[in-house]
Enzyme design. Structure first.
Site, PDB file in Angstrom:
ATOM      1  N   ARG A 182       0.693  -1.291   0.008  1.00  0.00           N
ATOM      2  CA  ARG A 182       0.140   0.040  -0.019  1.00  0.00           C
ATOM      3  C   ARG A 182       0.777   1.169  -0.037  1.00  0.00           C
ATOM      4  O   ARG A 182       0.218   2.439  -0.137  1.00  0.00           O
ATOM      5  CB  ARG A 182      -0.928   0.102   1.335  1.00  0.00           C
ATOM      6  CG  ARG A 182      -2.306  -0.637   1.178  1.00  0.00           C
ATOM      7  CD  ARG A 182      -3.229   0.057   0.120  1.00  0.00           C
ATOM      8  NE  ARG A 182      -3.421   1.346   0.296  1.00  0.00           N
ATOM      9  CZ  ARG A 182      -4.576   1.961   1.121  1.00  0.00           C
ATOM     10  NH1 ARG A 182      -5.294   0.906   1.962  1.00  0.00           N
ATOM     11  NH2 ARG A 182      -4.945   3.215   1.287  1.00  0.00           N
ATOM     12  N   LYS A 183       2.080   1.277   0.362  1.00  0.00           N
ATOM     13  CA  LYS A 183       3.045   2.307   0.312  1.00  0.00           C
ATOM     14  C   LYS A 183       3.512   2.693  -0.999  1.00  0.00           C
ATOM     15  O   LYS A 183       3.489   2.007  -1.967  1.00  0.00           O
ATOM     16  CB  LYS A 183       3.992   1.919   1.567  1.00  0.00           C
ATOM     17  CG  LYS A 183       3.468   1.479   2.722  1.00  0.00           C
ATOM     18  CD  LYS A 183       2.301   2.507   3.184  1.00  0.00           C
ATOM     19  CE  LYS A 183       1.558   1.762   4.227  1.00  0.00           C
ATOM     20  NZ  LYS A 183       1.669   2.237   5.669  1.00  0.00           N
TER      21      LYS A 183
END
Ligand SMILES: *Cc1c(COP(=O)(O)O)cnc(C)c1O
Length: 380
Positions: A182-183
């Site tokens: 997700r980063k």
């Protein structure tokens, strides 16, 4: 427009990462080794810090920092109430006490005024979370904190972010980054701790490797690989694999372009969504400061056509994934029960929990995807 399916986040991985895995798998050196070292060196260069140490996640990185600082029972660590749960969990792992404070309603970052109120003689550190890639007000925090209180950057979302011309990772005493998918960049799972303090780096380097005085790579390549090292500290196994290191080395070179591209699309969203009075857009901190890990809006339900959750539902029906920005930790079952919190103890965190909505912003989206989302929000 025909129905589309747009995910909230998609990592940019492909052939380069695939090929990078070959070397560690072929040589058989698959735990922390030369690829991890090269990734660390590059990460440190890009973030203008003296020391970068790869770990298994941002969460273990934050725990490592607290443990290496000697934070334990009786100590207090100030934590923003609106953040990912692990920012607070790591304080409990050390037996220390998380002291929650509210966040700023606009930036979603820790409130400096609230931190000032919360400092006691037991305060050892503050978790300065750079939420969604926007750096916390580090100078403001430093100004209200006694000099011995450490500032720890939770830079999970902030690889490549700037603050007043300085890079995330070197703004406080130590920082931890995340490489979860997700980063901004990913190694599957993974993290990096950074610091400019050589003594702290040395302790963290040992503690991530069971407390061993030297790493396995050093031992294997040294004169007597059969002699096990000394263990003078209580450590953990928080080592990154060299397969992850190899992927990270490819990903880190993409970081700058990924952020520049997301900044461009964030401007596109701003232009396309500015006329919706019920939708607040993320603060525009001069986009070059913001790593834009996510584009987190807020819904003003007094003006919106539907509640936040109904809007998320309607968007999902059209193939558009959304998520709350993150959660209010004091409202999570474990924390509410253990510390007897009421939702209104931290009203801005509660508001952000209930009204925030991240809309898709990632590097695999096309202009048609952005137009589709902008149209869908208007059609509400
Ligand atoms: C994602 C995230 C974490 C956790 O990172 P992991 O690498 O998954 O452990 C911690 N803090 C914040 C603010 C995050 O967004």
């Amino acid at each position: 427009m025909a129905k589309r399916t747009i995910q909230i986040a998609v990592p940019v991985t492909g052939d380069d990462e695939w090929h990078a895995l070959r070397e560690p798998l072929a040589t058989g050196w698959i735990t922390q080794g030369p690829k991890v070292t090269a990734f660390e060196t590059r990460f440190a260069d890009i973030h203008h810090v003296d020391h970068a140490l790869a770990v298994t996640s941002c969460t273990t990185g934050l725990h490592l920092i607290l443990a290496a600082l000697g934070i334990g029972p009786g100590d207090e660590v100030i934590v923003p109430a609106f953040t990912w749960v692990s920012t607070a969990n790591v304080v409990l792992y050390c037996g220390a006490t998380p002291v929650f404070v509210d966040v700023d309603k606009e930036t979603h970052n820790i409130s400096v005024a609230a931190v000032k109120e919360a400092v006691t003689e037991r305060t050892k550190a503050v978790m300065a979370v750079h939420l969604f890639g926007l750096c916390a007000d580090i100078d403001g925090l430093r100004a209200v904190l006694p000099s011995e209180v450490k500032i720890i950057e939770d830079a999970a979302c902030a690889a490549g972010a700037h603050y007043k011309g300085r890079m995330a990772g070197g703004l406080g005493d130590a920082a931890a980054f995340s490489f979860h998918p997700r980063k901004s960049i990913t190694t599957g799972e993974g993290g990096m701790v950074t610091t400019n303090d050589p003594a702290l780096a040395d302790v963290m380097n040992k503690m991530r490797n069971h407390g061993a005085e030297i790493s396995e790579e050093q031992r294997h390549h040294g004169p007597r690989p059969y002699i096990l090292p000394d263990f003078n500290l209580l450590g953990f196994n928080y080592r990154m694999t060299d397969m992850q290191g190899a992927v990270g080395l490819v990903q880190i070179e993409k970081l700058k372009n990924l952020i520049t591209e997301r900044q461009k699309w964030a401007r596109y969203y701003r232009a396309g969504l500015a006329d919706l009075p019920w939708l607040s857009l993320p603060v525009d901190a001069g986009e070059d400061h913001h790593a834009l890990q996510a584009f987190v809006t807020r819904i003003d339900e007094s003006q919106a056509p539907y509640s936040r959750n109904d809007i998320m539902d309607k968007l999902m029906a059209q193939g558009i994934a959304t998520r709350p920005g993150t959660h209010a930790v004091h409202m999570l079952g474990y924390y509410a029960e253990r510390f007897q919190f009421a939702p209104n103890d931290f009203p801005n965190a509660k508001y952000a929990d209930q009204q925030s909505m991240a809309i898709p912003l990632h590097n695999k989206m096309s202009q048609d995807d952005f137009d589709y989302i902008i149209d869908a929000l208007h059609a509400l």
